[in-house]
Design a protein around this motif. Structure first.
Motif, mmCIF file in Angstrom:
data_model
loop_
_atom_site.group_PDB
_atom_site.id
_atom_site.type_symbol
_atom_site.label_atom_id
_atom_site.label_comp_id
_atom_site.label_asym_id
_atom_site.label_seq_id
_atom_site.Cartn_x
_atom_site.Cartn_y
_atom_site.Cartn_z
ATOM 1 N N ARG A 71 0.825 -1.205 0.000
ATOM 2 C CA ARG A 71 0.000 0.000 0.000
ATOM 3 C C ARG A 71 0.862 1.259 0.000
ATOM 4 N N THR A 72 2.183 1.069 -0.067
ATOM 5 C CA THR A 72 3.114 2.190 -0.195
ATOM 6 C C THR A 72 3.550 2.325 -1.646
ATOM 7 N N VAL A 74 2.331 0.633 -4.855
ATOM 8 C CA VAL A 74 1.156 -0.175 -5.205
ATOM 9 C C VAL A 74 1.308 -0.792 -6.591
ATOM 10 N N SER A 92 -6.861 0.923 -3.048
ATOM 11 C CA SER A 92 -5.464 1.307 -3.249
ATOM 12 C C SER A 92 -5.137 1.560 -4.712
ATOM 13 N N ALA A 96 -4.019 5.279 -6.551
ATOM 14 C CA ALA A 96 -2.560 5.403 -6.469
ATOM 15 C C ALA A 96 -2.044 6.462 -7.438
ATOM 16 N N ASN A 106 1.254 5.439 -2.851
ATOM 17 C CA ASN A 106 0.030 5.643 -2.078
ATOM 18 C C ASN A 106 -0.526 7.037 -2.363
ATOM 19 N N GLN A 107 -1.830 7.117 -2.456
ATOM 20 C CA GLN A 107 -2.489 8.364 -2.856
ATOM 21 C C GLN A 107 -2.161 9.549 -1.958
ATOM 22 N N LYS A 108 -1.746 9.287 -0.726
ATOM 23 C CA LYS A 108 -1.445 10.364 0.208
ATOM 24 C C LYS A 108 -0.020 10.897 0.067
ATOM 25 N N HIS A 307 -3.650 3.443 7.570
ATOM 26 C CA HIS A 307 -2.420 3.518 6.785
ATOM 27 C C HIS A 307 -2.395 4.775 5.924
ATOM 28 N N ASP A 308 -3.525 5.129 5.342
ATOM 29 C CA ASP A 308 -3.570 6.359 4.551
ATOM 30 C C ASP A 308 -3.251 7.580 5.407
ATOM 31 N N MET A 311 0.455 7.649 5.964
ATOM 32 C CA MET A 311 1.151 8.050 4.742
ATOM 33 C C MET A 311 1.030 9.556 4.520
#
Length: 432
Positions: A71-72, A74, A92, A96, A106-108, A307-308, A311
């Motif tokens: 998830r980092t 992806v 995810s 992404a 990751n989107q963040k 997690h998001d 991040m």
């Protein structure tokens, strides 16, 4: 020779076993303290005259708890990810931030993505070690010491300090920011390091009265005991004065914020720790090796939002840190690197999370970096006997590149062997 042996014995007996910790009472632990090991014994008699001579700085960011690599970084095109993670992958993958045809961040990590676009981010995928441990304690120790056999006790950065830097009279050479604990990676009995939770209250616990009492404790003591203690106290005072001078001289040129509302309740203050690191770097304190920690990555349940959030917090803090360094004109000598004790299992669990895994990416950020993805992505169909990802890059290869390529230290001297070259440093400081 007899005298030197005597000094070594005194070192172990008087300082190594008992140690000196200034400001380590209960109130001091909330403020910050300087850990003073037996290096001061040797400082009375000698100082290091060789080793690393450049001004390069390393900042290690620990993602404590076991960061989920999938998830980092992806996988965007692998249908197996959706088979293994029907809930997590559904969110995810579409969100992404693509960096190659096969992978996205990751989107963040929008700030990190912007640095990627400038060629200032390298990602080493599939990083791990043989016979992985899924224990937090054991795996952290392995990453901190650089030794999967678990025989080494000193940290890989502590050994780097002891062998390559004069930290005896310069206790800010190695520094842990935003904590009251000594990170294992920086620990070495022959090196001096400083631990700072809050630079505004850094000093002797109990302030001037305690400092005066400590200074008088060995006053009038003849011989080596008095000399050693005087050296320790003088160096502690010098580091306190240096930090106060740095605080007065430093003006942040970026907006740091620890106000993120994390789903996972924590005491994280990553932005404040990185701002302190920026202060130490930009004001010429001589700091070389820094360590900060962001906790909360043990995402066994409700991982998606947790997690998001982490991040996003990481991205905000690192982006501000890089902006600050760049505005001060020192970004060209600072390398930022993440590490985590392990990744997460490729298959999500029934609680919307993931359990302890193995291989995961390491992210390296900064002007010294040659941007790109390094290593080989772990296969999602060829798992090991425990159902985990197989690593493709030994984590000591990453350390080797940091040591030789960025710091200019001899990697083999620190790690005990040579590993596969990665080449993520744009202009290596050392040929190795």
């Amino acid at each position: 020779m007899t005298e030197e042996i005597g000094i070594n014995r005194l070192s172990r007996r008087a300082f190594l076993e008992a140690g000196l910790v200034f400001g380590a009472a209960a109130s001091g632990l909330a403020a910050g303290y300087a850990a003073v090991p037996d290096a001061f014994v040797r400082a009375v008699y000698a100082a290091k005259t060789s080793g690393v001579q450049n001004d390069h700085v390393l900042v290690m960011i620990q993602l404590a708890g076991g960061n989920d690599g999938l998830r980092t970084l992806v996988p965007l095109q692998d249908p197996s990810l959706h088979d293994l993670r029907p809930k997590l992958a559904a969110m995810s993958v579409p969100n992404a931030l693509p960096i190659t045809g096969d992978f996205g961040l990751n989107q963040k990590l929008q700030g990190v993505k912007a640095l990627w676009d400038q060629g200032k981010v390298a990602i080493v995928d599939g990083v791990g070690y043989p016979n992985p441990s899924f224990s937090h304690f054991e795996s952290i120790r392995i990453w901190e010491t650089g030794d999967p056999t678990r025989r080494q006790v000193d940290g890989w950065l502590g050994r780097t300090m002891a062998k390559n830097y004069d930290s005896f009279g310069h206790p800010l050479t190695g520094c842990a920011c935003g904590t009251t604990d000594v990170p294992g990676a920086l620990r070495d009995l022959q090196a001096t390091l400083t631990v700072i939770s809050n630079q505004k209250t850094f000093g002797f616990s109990g302030a001037s009265e305690v400092e005066a009492a400590v200074g008088a404790l060995y006053k009038g003591t003849p011989g080596i005991y008095g000399a050693l203690f005087d050296t320790a106290v003088a160096t502690a005072r010098e580091s306190i004065a240096s930090l106060k001078a740095a605080e007065a001289a430093y003006q942040p040129r970026a907006a740091y914020s620890d106000s993120q509302q994390l789903v996972y309740s924590s005491r994280n203050q990553l932005a404040a720790a990185l701002q302190l690191a920026a202060e130490l770097i930009t004001t010429g304190t001589g700091v070389k090796l820094l360590h900060v920690t962001l906790g909360g990555f043990d995402t066994h349940y409700t991982e998606l939002n947790r997690h998001d959030d982490l991040m996003g917090y990481l991205d905000s803090a690192v982006s501000a840190f890089y902006q600050d360094l760049s505005a001060h004109g020192v970004a060209d000598r600072v390398l930022i690197a993440t590490w985590s004790e392990f990744g997460r299992r490729p298959r999500e669990n029934a609680s919307g999370g993931t359990d302890h895994g193995s291989a995961a990416p390491v992210i390296l950020i900064g002007d010294p970096v040659k941007g790109g993805v390094y290593g080989q992505a772990p296969s999602l169909t060829d798992l090991d006997s425990t159902g985990n990802l197989k690593y493709s890059v030994d984590f000591r290869s990453v350390y080797q590149e940091i040591l030789g390529g960025h710091l200019g230290a001899d990697p083999k001297e620190i790690l005990g062997a040579s590993y596969d070259r990665l080449g993520f440093i744009r202009v290596p400081a050392l040929t190795f």
